[in-house]
Design an enzyme around this catalytic site. Structure first.
Site, PDB file in Angstrom:
ATOM      1  N   GLU A 127       2.414   9.835   6.715  1.00 53.98           N
ATOM      2  CA  GLU A 127       3.010  10.747   7.700  1.00 53.98           C
ATOM      3  C   GLU A 127       3.359  12.118   7.133  1.00 53.98           C
ATOM      4  OE1 GLU A 127       3.599   7.559   7.418  1.00 53.98           O
ATOM      5  OE2 GLU A 127       3.667   6.651   9.397  1.00 53.98           O
ATOM      6  N   GLU A 154       3.951  -0.088   8.842  1.00 55.99           N
ATOM      7  CA  GLU A 154       5.284  -0.364   9.407  1.00 55.99           C
ATOM      8  C   GLU A 154       5.248  -1.628  10.264  1.00 55.99           C
ATOM      9  OE1 GLU A 154       5.760   3.722  11.002  1.00 55.99           O
ATOM     10  OE2 GLU A 154       7.679   3.699   9.945  1.00 55.99           O
TER      11      GLU A 154
END
Ligand code: NAD
Length: 700
Positions: free
Chosen positions: A130, A110
């Site tokens: 995640e 990210e």
């Protein structure tokens, strides 16, 4: 180097500022690293000589994502949070280039997507894992990745959580260049060229998601993902977040992502998965053994017994290139064991998981033998002979004579006293229990049994070796059944009471399976075989006939119903099949047993089945903890999750109890203890459980 926080380093290379992420081992994005990145950026922006900024990590990792040490602490969200850092990069008026080596996972990827340009080593691993913690990428990953590689590819990466080598993204806007040689040199060259060519700064937020037919695709994704992720809410929420990248403007998409992330953070499933993640890391640590303990070298292993366990255990070592001398009493037993090993590998080969060359290589690492002299130079011996103290005594006395000093002498005993076994040698410090689970070549769990005299270096070596052979090891003290089987005994006792009270084996199994266990207790019994337990009970009955209380399982064994291997146990089985079929003959046996014992059958609810079975485990877990048999509650969870099919979304019995609330568990135990037909002593809450409940605390 100036007044930078310690987790980044700032250097000038010509007119390019290099901000190096330096938070070993994997550049976890903790507070000091995050603020270091922003400080580096600000410094570069303030310096008129600087024309571009390169962000780079170590060879091992650009960044592995969130800092696990910060998990669940206020520091995780302290500003600058990851979203703020990414925004700062994106808004930079000078080009920012992320140079990715090793891995960019989760928050790491990210972060990289916040840069204007990305360059990577071809083998760098990129991913958003995640979902494996029951979450979704919460710092823009679900909004930026679809903008860079398209809806479908992004969804696959986010829902699977699996990493992908950078090379596969060559030619997509995710990567501007693949760097074959030195990463920093390549990134600097790219930066200089970007400045010279006046490349426009690409802000991912300004891109549009390329998604023709998005609605139909998303509907298809919801259906497939929903069907595949029973018990886990995260994968479907990932789909929703990715869908927002198409349907909403960027900032609103970010907001939607954040809301979904917060919802997942609060789910028991995510709590369970995060618990397991931490528990697995904690399990390898032994509190009184320093991390730098000098380990013993294990280059060659001796294995005694080529039966069910010996075969599986041998495979663990030859799989990782450690040679094994395999000892049996008779040539036939040796031949049979070797044939089983070969057959197992051939099965893997048939599935395309192994090549002929690998099979040959592994088989060549086994030296079959009938002579103990083959153990003269081994560094570790594991015995998996019959479960009899007399047999083990002979074996360990012989090992004491033939093995070199410093060799580790291990027993795979399931229930015998390891301290007594150690006494058969003059070197009890070298004796340890290595309790594998069947099938030992498949099951990940290993209980490392620490005897009263087991040396610290022997224990540390055993833990390290477990990792090498890809097991998850948990330390257990010496007691009857160690951690796992001791709790199973209580589980069995609780289910017996339910049977006596009026439940059927299939009702109990179905309720347990609905709760999430891989297999109900009676199906598990049929698989393992009912004869072993029966033999043990028969011995106890002969030794002390008055004290023995018969159970239904005795009647089954007396009728020759030993489980799957005899085609009948708690269920009936058709030849060659493993599907349990409810058998009226068993119902009759149970009814007769109740009549004979004067037990009146009543209706038992499924909730009662779960309460009794699971709380009986929890209560024994509390005793195990209090006695110091297990080091920590999460170790007990690890044993149950990896050895007994406890469902991951519940996080193990101890975490499940925490989730229910220990005060509620205590209240239920007291209520059960007072019920007619219940063994009041058995159901008394363990002192530790009572104490924690009173103090409003949890196990974990
Ligand atoms: P098994 O009967 O399948 O195999 C035992 C083997 O040991 C036989 O092949 C036998 O010939 C050999 N043997 C016996 N005495 C010997 C001796 N003195 N020297 C050399 N070889 C000898 O038994 P198993 O199921 O493999 O169990 C072995 C041990 O592992 C037991 O202590 C058992 O409690 C433990 N264990 C079993 C399981 C399981 O599920 N089967 C799980 C964990 C631990």
């Amino acid at each position: 180097m100036s007044n930078q926080p310690t987790s980044t380093q700032y250097d000038l290379r010509g007119s390019v500022a290099v901000v190096t992420l330096a938070n070993p081992p994997v550049n976890g994005l903790g507070y000091s690293l995050r603020s270091g990145i922003v400080a580096g950026l600000d410094k570069a922006l303030a310096d008129d000589k600087v024309t571009a900024i390169v962000l780079i990590g170590s060879d091992r990792a650009f960044s592995g994502g969130a800092d696990v040490k910060e998990f669940g602490t206020p520091k995780a969200g302290t500003d600058p949070n990851l979203g703020v850092v990414i925004r700062a990069l994106e808004d930079s008026r000078k080009p920012v280039i992320a140079a990715i080596g090793g891995m960019a996972l989760g928050g790491g990827l990210e972060l990289a997507m916040g840069a204007h340009f990305r360059v990577a080593k071809p083998d760098a691993q990129l991913g958003l894992p995640e979902v494996k913690l029951g979450l979704l990428p919460g710092a823009g990953g679900t909004q930026r990745l679809p903008r860079l590689i398209g809806l479908e590819a992004a969804l696959n990466i986010i829902v699977s959580g699996a990493p992908t080598p950078a090379k596969k993204f060559e030619g997509t806007p995710l990567l501007d260049a693949i760097i074959e040689g030195d990463l920093l040199a390549g990134a600097l060259a790219f930066a200089e060229k970007a400045v010279a060519d006046k490349l426009p700064l690409k802000r991912v937020r300004d891109l549009k998601v390329k998604a023709p037919g998005a609605d139909a695709f998303l509907q298809f994704a919801r259906n497939t993902v929903g069907a595949m992720s029973k018990n886990f809410p995260a994968p479907l929420k990932c789909v929703e977040a990715v869908a927002a990248s198409v349907s909403l403007p960027f900032d609103q998409g970010l907001k939607a992502e954040r809301e979904l992330f917060m919802q997942l953070m609060a789910t028991p499933e995510s709590r369970a998965l995060r618990h397991i993640f931490n528990a697995e890391r904690a399990a390898s640590k032994v509190s009184d053994i320093p991390e730098d303990t000098q380990l013993r070298d294990v280059k060659k292993v001796g294995m005694i017994g080529a039966g069910t366990m010996g075969v599986g255990i041998t495979m663990n070592f030859i799989n990782v290139g450690i040679p094994v001398a395999l000892l049996e009493m008779k040539q036939e037993a040796l031949d049979k064991g070797l044939a089983t090993i070969r057959k197992n590998y051939e099965n893997s080969m048939a599935k395309g998981k192994l090549t002929q060359a690998q099979l040959d290589e592994r088989m060549a690492l086994v030296t079959p033998t009938l002579e103990y002299s083959a153990f003269k130079d081994v560094d570790l011996v594991i015995e998996a002979v019959f479960e009899s103290m007399e047999v083990k005594e002979k074996v360990f006395k012989t090992l004491d004579e033939v093995c070199k000093p410093g060799a580790i002498l291990a027993s795979n005993t399931s229930a015998l006293n390891l301290d007594q076994i150690a006494q058969f040698t003059k070197r009890p410090q070298d004796v340890v229990g290595l309790h594998f689970f069947s099938p030992a070549n498949v099951m990940r769990l290993l209980e490392v049994v620490r005897g009263a005299k087991t040396g610290k270096d022997v224990l540390a070596t055993s833990m390290a070796l477990a990792k090498k052979i890809k097991k998850i090891a948990v330390v257990s003290g010496v007691c009857d059944g160690f951690i796992g089987n001791r709790i199973v005994a209580r589980y069995g006792q609780a289910s017996n009471e339910l049977l006596n009270a009026g439940a059927s084996p299939s009702q109990i199994d179905n309720a347990l399976q609905k709760f999430g266990l891989a297999m109900g207790i009676y199906r598990m019994g049929d698989l393992a075989g009912l004869d072993i337990g029966y033999a043990g009970r028969k011995r106890r009955k002969e030794a002390n006939p008055e004290a023995y209380i018969p159970i239904v399982a005795d009647r089954l064994a007396e009728a020759g119903r030993f489980g799957q291997k005899t085609g009948a146990g708690w269920y009936r089985y058709e030849a060659g099949k493993r599907d349990p079929i409810v058998d009226p003959a068993v119902e009759k046996i149970i009814e007769d047993f109740r009549t004979e014992r004067g037990l009146a059958a009543r209706k038992v609810s499924d909730e009662e089945v779960i309460e009794r079975c699971i709380y009986a485990m929890v209560n024994e877990g509390a005793r195990i903890l209090e006695e110091g048999i297990a080091q920590r509650a999460s170790d007990i969870d690890i044993v149950y999750l990896n050895g007994y099919g406890f469902p991951a979304h519940r996080g193990g019995p101890m975490l499940y109890a925490d989730t229910v609330g220990l005060a509620n568990v205590v209240r239920a135990l007291k209520r059960i203890a007072a019920e007619p037909g219940a063994d009041a002593k058995f159901w008394q809450p363990a002192p530790l459980l009572l104490k924690l409940a009173e103090e409003g605390k949890t196990f974990n």
